[in-house]
Scaffold this motif. Sequence first.
Motif, PDB file in Angstrom:
ATOM      1  N   HIS A  98       0.824  -1.215   0.000  1.00 29.32           N
ATOM      2  CA  HIS A  98       0.000   0.000   0.000  1.00 29.32           C
ATOM      3  C   HIS A  98       0.854   1.259   0.000  1.00 29.32           C
ATOM      4  O   HIS A  98       0.500   2.261  -0.609  1.00 29.32           O
ATOM      5  N   ARG A  99       1.950   1.200   0.736  1.00 25.68           N
ATOM      6  CA  ARG A  99       2.831   2.363   0.837  1.00 25.68           C
ATOM      7  C   ARG A  99       3.342   2.746  -0.554  1.00 25.68           C
ATOM      8  O   ARG A  99       3.452   3.917  -0.883  1.00 25.68           O
ATOM      9  N   TYR A 100       3.640   1.741  -1.371  1.00 23.81           N
ATOM     10  CA  TYR A 100       4.109   2.019  -2.725  1.00 23.81           C
ATOM     11  C   TYR A 100       2.965   2.517  -3.604  1.00 23.81           C
ATOM     12  O   TYR A 100       3.092   3.482  -4.328  1.00 23.81           O
ATOM     13  N   LEU A 101       1.844   1.816  -3.538  1.00 24.76           N
ATOM     14  CA  LEU A 101       0.783   2.090  -4.498  1.00 24.76           C
ATOM     15  C   LEU A 101       0.055   3.403  -4.231  1.00 24.76           C
ATOM     16  O   LEU A 101      -0.495   4.002  -5.136  1.00 24.76           O
ATOM     17  N   VAL A 102       0.057   3.862  -2.996  1.00 22.07           N
ATOM     18  CA  VAL A 102      -0.638   5.117  -2.707  1.00 22.07           C
ATOM     19  C   VAL A 102       0.270   6.310  -2.996  1.00 22.07           C
ATOM     20  O   VAL A 102      -0.169   7.447  -2.992  1.00 22.07           O
ATOM     21  N   SER A 103       1.523   6.048  -3.302  1.00 17.84           N
ATOM     22  CA  SER A 103       2.442   7.133  -3.639  1.00 17.84           C
ATOM     23  C   SER A 103       2.209   7.550  -5.090  1.00 17.84           C
ATOM     24  O   SER A 103       1.647   6.795  -5.877  1.00 17.84           O
ATOM     25  N   PRO A 104       2.661   8.763  -5.438  1.00 17.35           N
ATOM     26  CA  PRO A 104       2.436   9.217  -6.820  1.00 17.35           C
ATOM     27  C   PRO A 104       3.384   8.584  -7.832  1.00 17.35           C
ATOM     28  O   PRO A 104       3.310   8.911  -9.007  1.00 17.35           O
ATOM     29  N   ALA A 105       4.256   7.667  -7.405  1.00 20.12           N
ATOM     30  CA  ALA A 105       5.191   7.050  -8.356  1.00 20.12           C
ATOM     31  C   ALA A 105       4.427   6.302  -9.443  1.00 20.12           C
ATOM     32  O   ALA A 105       3.505   5.552  -9.139  1.00 20.12           O
ATOM     33  N   ARG A 107       3.325   3.462 -11.813  1.00 26.20           N
ATOM     34  CA  ARG A 107       3.372   2.020 -11.556  1.00 26.20           C
ATOM     35  C   ARG A 107       4.524   1.345 -12.273  1.00 26.20           C
ATOM     36  O   ARG A 107       5.111   0.386 -11.758  1.00 26.20           O
ATOM     37  N   LEU A 110       7.622   1.543 -10.260  1.00 24.48           N
ATOM     38  CA  LEU A 110       7.641   0.566  -9.163  1.00 24.48           C
ATOM     39  C   LEU A 110       8.059  -0.805  -9.683  1.00 24.48           C
ATOM     40  O   LEU A 110       8.913  -1.481  -9.103  1.00 24.48           O
TER      41      LEU A 110
END
Lengths: 263, 258
Positions: A98-105, A107, A110
């Motif tokens: 979740h920490r990765y996916l909720v960031s604006p990076a 996909r 990632l």
Amino acid sequence: MTGRRNAVGDYLTQLLAVADAEVAKLIHDPWDLVSRAVQPILWLLLFGQVMAHVRGIAAGDGSYIDFLAPGVLAQSVLFVAIFYGLSAIWERDLGVLHRYLVSPAPRSALVLGKALASGARGASQGLVIYACSALMGVKLSLAPANMVGVIALILLASALFSTFSLVIACIVKTRERFMGVGQFLTMPIFFASNAIYPLAMMPDWLKAIARANPLSYEVDALRSLMLASGHSQFGVGTDFAVLVGCVGVLVIVATRMYPRLTE
Amino acid sequence: MTEPPEAEPSANGPLVVEADSVTRTFGPVVALAGVSLNVRRGEVFALIGPNGAGKSTLMKILTTMQPMTSGTARVAGFDVARQAQDVRRRIGYVPQLLSADGDLTGFENMMLSARLYLIPAEQRRRMIHEALERMGLHDAAGRLVRTYSGGMARRLEIAQSTLHRPDVLFMDEPTVGLDPDGRKAVWANVAALQRETGAAVIFSTHYMDEAEGVCDRLAVIARGRLAAVGAPAELRARIGAGATLDDVFTTLTEEVPA
Ligand SMILES: Nc1ncnc2c1ncn2[C@@H]1O[C@H](COP(=O)(O)OP(=O)(O)O)[C@@H](O)[C@H]1O
Ligand SMILES: [Mg+2]
């Protein structure tokens, strides 16, 4: 112009953030790297020694151990990379994903960051295999251009199989199912390739599978670049083209599927 | 006199959450049955409801982690479905599960967030140290997070989720499993951050006492519907003189049609 450069820089920052986090974990707990280095050493030492005495393996000009070393490198890169899907499911279960996916990076940054981390692990395996091969008398090429080529191959193959693994993870979604499917996929990818025996020895149906298997192209290019007297069967250009193409397609698919792992 | 369960923001800041008839189904299960909700900048807003009420689902939709089946929602001025990346840039999210990575140190977790949120390189270290200091985690910065207590890990996640100064901070049951001191520390830190940055804070809980002390307004949610929205005192008054928030909760969740 500047805007464009910043966008690329931002993308790299995010991609490297993901890769660095993985590398930091390896540094905290290098045991994983050590234990994974055992398997390729055993392959070279045991399997290589025994098979060297089996007559009739047309291993080209060199000895069987020369033939085997690139195959073992490809194998350990595969085994390391195929683990990434499981780790993605693990991260989902823990909540870290979740920490990765909720960031604006983006996909894709990632996905590529994880792929690069897998490449870093693969490269560390490469080091071990080079050292072990040298000790066993494999005639390695240490020409800088060849070394760069081998590193590029390790990164490409890591990206290919880690992303493939991620796609599988997004389809099966649970650890248990992934373990089952993972076993079922890894072995055929390895054995239905030119990693431990030449294509010429295979029955036609197996040859056809091996020629459709990206691992064969990785091994083929590795044989040409890793060994002092190595040559490729398909052409190194073709090998790279196949690998880049597969990575491209898989990254696109994984980028679409990755966010759905949390649903 | 009962008003329709429509959230009427008390303050006058711009709306940072505008949800309109948000619905989400999982096969036959209706997780959210048309939730409409407005939250303004600077508000602290609580979502209160029993397990399975739809709190996490609503948060996941508003934070772009899950699609909705129908309805629309804007967060920080952007459409969650069509402008997800713009939304993500402007929100922080502390999910129900711990999202800090136990295999990294506190500092490394913060650095990961700083880079994912594109905090300029020359400011990262200073901002991370300030944030860790404020959360009382400075001495633990070099330790692996798996050695942290639950409260420390939550505070780290809040620091991670607010480093980029979001307009809205979402927290899904941030104090579940924490001891009273841990809970207090979480709320003290959130309140301080909220004062400094003016962000809206939306959190879910099933502790009524917690909501009462911390929030400006709350929504009671049951079976995917908002049963009531208002300031704690307002809702108490609606049920009757002397009612506690627990009474409000019990009454309202029972009123919601299945
Ligand atoms: N991925 C899912 N698949 C199927 N049902 C789900 C899923 N996520 C949530 N639900 C269902 O939706 C309802 C609301 O769940 P949730 O939002 O997690 O509630 P809360 O957070 O308030 O406890 C529950 O009935 C739950 O079982
Ligand atoms: Mg929940």
